[in-house]
Write an enzyme that holds these catalytic residues in place. Structure first.
Site, PDB file in Angstrom:
ATOM      1  N   LYS A 126      34.736  35.630  42.492  1.00 31.57           N
ATOM      2  CA  LYS A 126      33.938  36.825  42.824  1.00 31.57           C
ATOM      3  C   LYS A 126      34.815  38.084  42.791  1.00 31.57           C
ATOM      4  O   LYS A 126      34.449  39.095  42.191  1.00 31.57           O
ATOM      5  CB  LYS A 126      33.286  36.659  44.216  1.00 31.57           C
TER       6      LYS A 126
ATOM      7  N   ARG B  90      26.112  36.107  53.873  1.00 35.46           N
ATOM      8  CA  ARG B  90      26.654  34.749  53.848  1.00 35.46           C
ATOM      9  C   ARG B  90      25.849  33.796  54.725  1.00 35.46           C
ATOM     10  O   ARG B  90      26.177  32.624  54.793  1.00 35.46           O
ATOM     11  CB  ARG B  90      28.075  34.803  54.382  1.00 35.46           C
TER      12      ARG B  90
ATOM     13  N   ARG C 167      46.360  30.604  44.066  1.00 34.04           N
ATOM     14  CA  ARG C 167      46.097  32.059  44.047  1.00 34.04           C
ATOM     15  C   ARG C 167      47.242  32.837  44.701  1.00 34.04           C
ATOM     16  O   ARG C 167      47.766  32.460  45.734  1.00 34.04           O
ATOM     17  CB  ARG C 167      44.793  32.356  44.787  1.00 34.04           C
TER      18      ARG C 167
ATOM     19  N   ARG D  70      47.260  33.922  50.700  1.00 32.33           N
ATOM     20  CA  ARG D  70      46.419  34.112  51.883  1.00 32.33           C
ATOM     21  C   ARG D  70      46.542  32.916  52.822  1.00 32.33           C
ATOM     22  O   ARG D  70      46.570  31.778  52.353  1.00 32.33           O
ATOM     23  CB  ARG D  70      44.955  34.267  51.440  1.00 32.33           C
TER      24      ARG D  70
ATOM     25  N   ARG E  11      36.352  26.058  54.621  1.00 38.21           N
ATOM     26  CA  ARG E  11      35.574  27.195  54.088  1.00 38.21           C
ATOM     27  C   ARG E  11      34.477  26.696  53.149  1.00 38.21           C
ATOM     28  O   ARG E  11      33.366  27.218  53.129  1.00 38.21           O
ATOM     29  CB  ARG E  11      36.511  28.163  53.354  1.00 38.21           C
TER      30      ARG E  11
HETATM   31  P1  AP5 Z   1      39.030  35.014  43.300  1.00 35.89           P
HETATM   32  O1  AP5 Z   1      38.439  36.005  42.357  1.00 35.89           O
HETATM   33  O2  AP5 Z   1      40.033  35.491  44.286  1.00 35.89           O
HETATM   34  O3  AP5 Z   1      37.876  34.164  44.028  1.00 35.89           O
HETATM   35  P2  AP5 Z   1      36.815  34.598  45.124  1.00 35.89           P
HETATM   36  O4  AP5 Z   1      35.512  33.969  44.722  1.00 35.89           O
HETATM   37  O5  AP5 Z   1      36.808  36.096  45.326  1.00 35.89           O
HETATM   38  O6  AP5 Z   1      37.393  33.828  46.387  1.00 35.89           O
HETATM   39  P3  AP5 Z   1      37.652  34.262  47.902  1.00 35.89           P
HETATM   40  O7  AP5 Z   1      38.546  33.200  48.481  1.00 35.89           O
HETATM   41  O8  AP5 Z   1      38.145  35.659  48.019  1.00 35.89           O
HETATM   42  O9  AP5 Z   1      36.236  34.137  48.502  1.00 35.89           O
HETATM   43  P4  AP5 Z   1      35.856  33.823  49.916  1.00 35.89           P
HETATM   44  O10 AP5 Z   1      34.399  34.016  49.763  1.00 35.89           O
HETATM   45  O11 AP5 Z   1      36.266  32.553  50.518  1.00 35.89           O
HETATM   46  O12 AP5 Z   1      36.732  34.850  50.795  1.00 35.89           O
HETATM   47  P5  AP5 Z   1      36.411  36.202  51.529  1.00 35.89           P
HETATM   48  O13 AP5 Z   1      37.601  37.054  51.402  1.00 35.89           O
HETATM   49  O14 AP5 Z   1      35.082  36.752  51.130  1.00 35.89           O
HETATM   50  O15 AP5 Z   1      39.674  33.846  42.384  1.00 35.89           O
HETATM   51  C1  AP5 Z   1      40.396  32.760  42.959  1.00 35.89           C
HETATM   52  C2  AP5 Z   1      41.582  32.364  42.053  1.00 35.89           C
HETATM   53  O16 AP5 Z   1      41.100  31.830  40.823  1.00 35.89           O
HETATM   54  C3  AP5 Z   1      42.508  33.549  41.671  1.00 35.89           C
HETATM   55  O17 AP5 Z   1      43.841  33.084  41.676  1.00 35.89           O
HETATM   56  C4  AP5 Z   1      42.066  33.930  40.250  1.00 35.89           C
HETATM   57  O18 AP5 Z   1      43.147  34.448  39.495  1.00 35.89           O
HETATM   58  C5  AP5 Z   1      41.576  32.594  39.697  1.00 35.89           C
HETATM   59  N1  AP5 Z   1      40.427  32.732  38.800  1.00 35.89           N
HETATM   60  C6  AP5 Z   1      39.325  33.511  38.992  1.00 35.89           C
HETATM   61  N2  AP5 Z   1      38.448  33.365  37.985  1.00 35.89           N
HETATM   62  C7  AP5 Z   1      38.987  32.431  37.134  1.00 35.89           C
HETATM   63  C8  AP5 Z   1      38.550  31.822  35.901  1.00 35.89           C
HETATM   64  N3  AP5 Z   1      37.350  32.125  35.336  1.00 35.89           N
HETATM   65  N4  AP5 Z   1      39.352  30.897  35.329  1.00 35.89           N
HETATM   66  C9  AP5 Z   1      40.548  30.584  35.902  1.00 35.89           C
HETATM   67  N5  AP5 Z   1      41.020  31.133  37.051  1.00 35.89           N
HETATM   68  C10 AP5 Z   1      40.252  32.037  37.661  1.00 35.89           C
HETATM   69  O19 AP5 Z   1      36.225  35.723  53.068  1.00 35.89           O
HETATM   70  C11 AP5 Z   1      37.326  35.310  53.862  1.00 35.89           C
HETATM   71  C12 AP5 Z   1      36.867  35.034  55.297  1.00 35.89           C
HETATM   72  O20 AP5 Z   1      36.317  36.240  55.875  1.00 35.89           O
HETATM   73  C13 AP5 Z   1      35.753  34.005  55.479  1.00 35.89           C
HETATM   74  O21 AP5 Z   1      36.267  32.683  55.512  1.00 35.89           O
HETATM   75  C14 AP5 Z   1      35.140  34.447  56.812  1.00 35.89           C
HETATM   76  O22 AP5 Z   1      35.918  34.039  57.915  1.00 35.89           O
HETATM   77  C15 AP5 Z   1      35.211  35.964  56.744  1.00 35.89           C
HETATM   78  N6  AP5 Z   1      33.996  36.585  56.192  1.00 35.89           N
HETATM   79  C16 AP5 Z   1      33.923  37.341  55.049  1.00 35.89           C
HETATM   80  N7  AP5 Z   1      32.674  37.786  54.864  1.00 35.89           N
HETATM   81  C17 AP5 Z   1      31.918  37.298  55.880  1.00 35.89           C
HETATM   82  C18 AP5 Z   1      30.541  37.401  56.215  1.00 35.89           C
HETATM   83  N8  AP5 Z   1      29.665  38.104  55.458  1.00 35.89           N
HETATM   84  N9  AP5 Z   1      30.102  36.758  57.321  1.00 35.89           N
HETATM   85  C19 AP5 Z   1      30.942  36.043  58.090  1.00 35.89           C
HETATM   86  N10 AP5 Z   1      32.267  35.916  57.832  1.00 35.89           N
HETATM   87  C20 AP5 Z   1      32.758  36.534  56.720  1.00 35.89           C
END
Ligand code: AP5
Length: 224
Positions: free
Chosen positions: A16, A91, A130, A163, A174
Site C-alpha cells: 500500500k 480498518r 523491508r 520497523r 498483524r
Molecule cells: P509496503 O508498501 O511497505 O507495504 P504496506 O502494505 O504499506 O505495509 P505496512 O506494513 O505499512 O501496512 P500495515 O497496514 O501493516 O501498517 P501501518 O503502518 O498501516 O511494502 C512492504 C515491502 O514489500 C517493502 O519492502 C516493499 O519494498 C516491498 N514491496 C512492495 N510492493 C512490492 C511488489 N509488488 N513486489 C515486490 N516487493 C514489493 O500500521 C501499523 C500499525 O499502526 C498497526 O499495526 C496498528 O497498530 C496501527 N494502525 C494504523 N492504522 C490504524 C487504524 N486505522 N486503526 C487502528 N490501528 C491502526
C-alpha cells in the site's frame, strides 16, 4: 474535474505504501497513512502517541476513537477538497461507518476502494526484508528492491532501519488482526460497488500500471 476520494485496503506488506508513493505524485493527491501518523505521534510522545504505543507494539489495532477524529480532520481540511488517498484507514467496520457518515455530512462520496491482494506467505517474506529510510520513509527490500549501498537510502543518503513490528511473530499477529477486523471491509465496499482488486504479487511497476489505468477509466466515466 471531479474529486478522487480513494482508499487502500490490503494486508500488511501488500504494498500500500509503495503504491501510494507513486499515486500521489501522478494524481497530485494528499496522502494520509494512519500508520505513519501514529508512528510520528509515538516519536513526538504526544497524547495520541502515548495512548497508541502499547497497541502498536503488540501489533494490535489502536481503538477506533483514537484514530477516527484524526482522519476526519484531514479529510475535511482545505488541502483534501479535491480528493485524498487513505492508507490504513478504515480498518474496522466502526471506522468504515464513521468515514461513510462523515463523508455524507460533507456531501461527498468515496470514488473507489483499491484492494491489494497478496497471500500471507508473500506478506511475511516482504515485511521481513523491508527497510525504511529514517528521513523520508522511502521503502526498500533487502532482496526484492535492495539499495545500492547496504543500509543507506539511494534517494537521500539517510540510514535505513527496520520497523519494530516487522519481527516475524508481530507480523503474524498483524495478519490475524487484518483477517479478523479489516478483511470484512472488502465486502462492505463491494456492496456499494466501489471495490477494484489488484494482484499485488505482481511487480510494483505492474501493479502501479494497473491502478493508474483503473483510475483514469474511473475519471473518464465520471466526466462522461
Ligand atoms: P509496503 O508498501 O511497505 O507495504 P504496506 O502494505 O504499506 O505495509 P505496512 O506494513 O505499512 O501496512 P500495515 O497496514 O501493516 O501498517 P501501518 O503502518 O498501516 O511494502 C512492504 C515491502 O514489500 C517493502 O519492502 C516493499 O519494498 C516491498 N514491496 C512492495 N510492493 C512490492 C511488489 N509488488 N513486489 C515486490 N516487493 C514489493 O500500521 C501499523 C500499525 O499502526 C498497526 O499495526 C496498528 O497498530 C496501527 N494502525 C494504523 N492504522 C490504524 C487504524 N486505522 N486503526 C487502528 N490501528 C491502526
Amino acid at each position: 474535474m471531479n474529486e478522487l476520494n480513494l482508499l487502500f485496503l490490503g494486508p500488511p506488506g501488500a504494498g500500500k505504501g509503495t503504491q501510494a508513493g507513486r499515486l500521489v505524485e501522478q494524481f497530485d493527491l494528499p496522502y494520509y497513512a494512519t500508520g505513519d501518523i501514529l508512528r510520528a505521534a509515538v516519536k513526538e510522545e504526544s497524547e495520541l502517541g502515548q495512548r497508541a504505543k502499547e497497541y502498536m507494539d503488540r501489533g494490535d489495532l489502536v481503538p477506533d476513537e483514537l484514530i477516527i477524529e484524526v482522519i476526519m480532520e484531514h479529510v475535511d481540511s482545505g488541502e483534501a477538497e479535491d480528493g485524498f488517498l487513505l492508507d490504513g484507514f478504515p480498518r474496522t467496520v466502526g471506522q468504515a461507518e464513521a468515514l461513510d457518515s462523515g463523508l455524507d455530512r460533507l456531501g461527498r462520496r468515496l470514488t473507489a476502494a483499491l484492494v491489494l491482494e497478496a497471500t500471507d506467505d508473500e506478506v511475511v517474506r516482504r515485511l521481513s526484508g523491508r527497510r525504511i529510510c529514517e528521513e523520508n520513509g522511502h521503502l526498500f527490500h533487502v532482496e526484492l528492491d535492495p539499495p545500492e549501498k547496504e543500509g543507506v537510502c539511494d534517494r537521500d543518503g539517510s540510514k535505513l532501519t527496520q520497523r519494530s513490528d516487522d519481527e516475524p511473530d508481530k507480523v503474524k499477529h498483524r495478519l490475524g488482526e487484518y483477517h479478523e477486523k479489516t478483511e470484512p471491509l472488502v465486502e462492505h465496499y463491494d456492496d456499494k460497488g466501489l471495490v477494484h482488486r489488484f494482484d499485488a504479487e505482481r511487480s510494483a511497476d505492474d501493479v502501479a500500471d494497473h491502478i493508474s489505468k483503473t483510475l483514469r477509466t474511473l475519471r473518464l466515466e465520471d466526466e462522461a
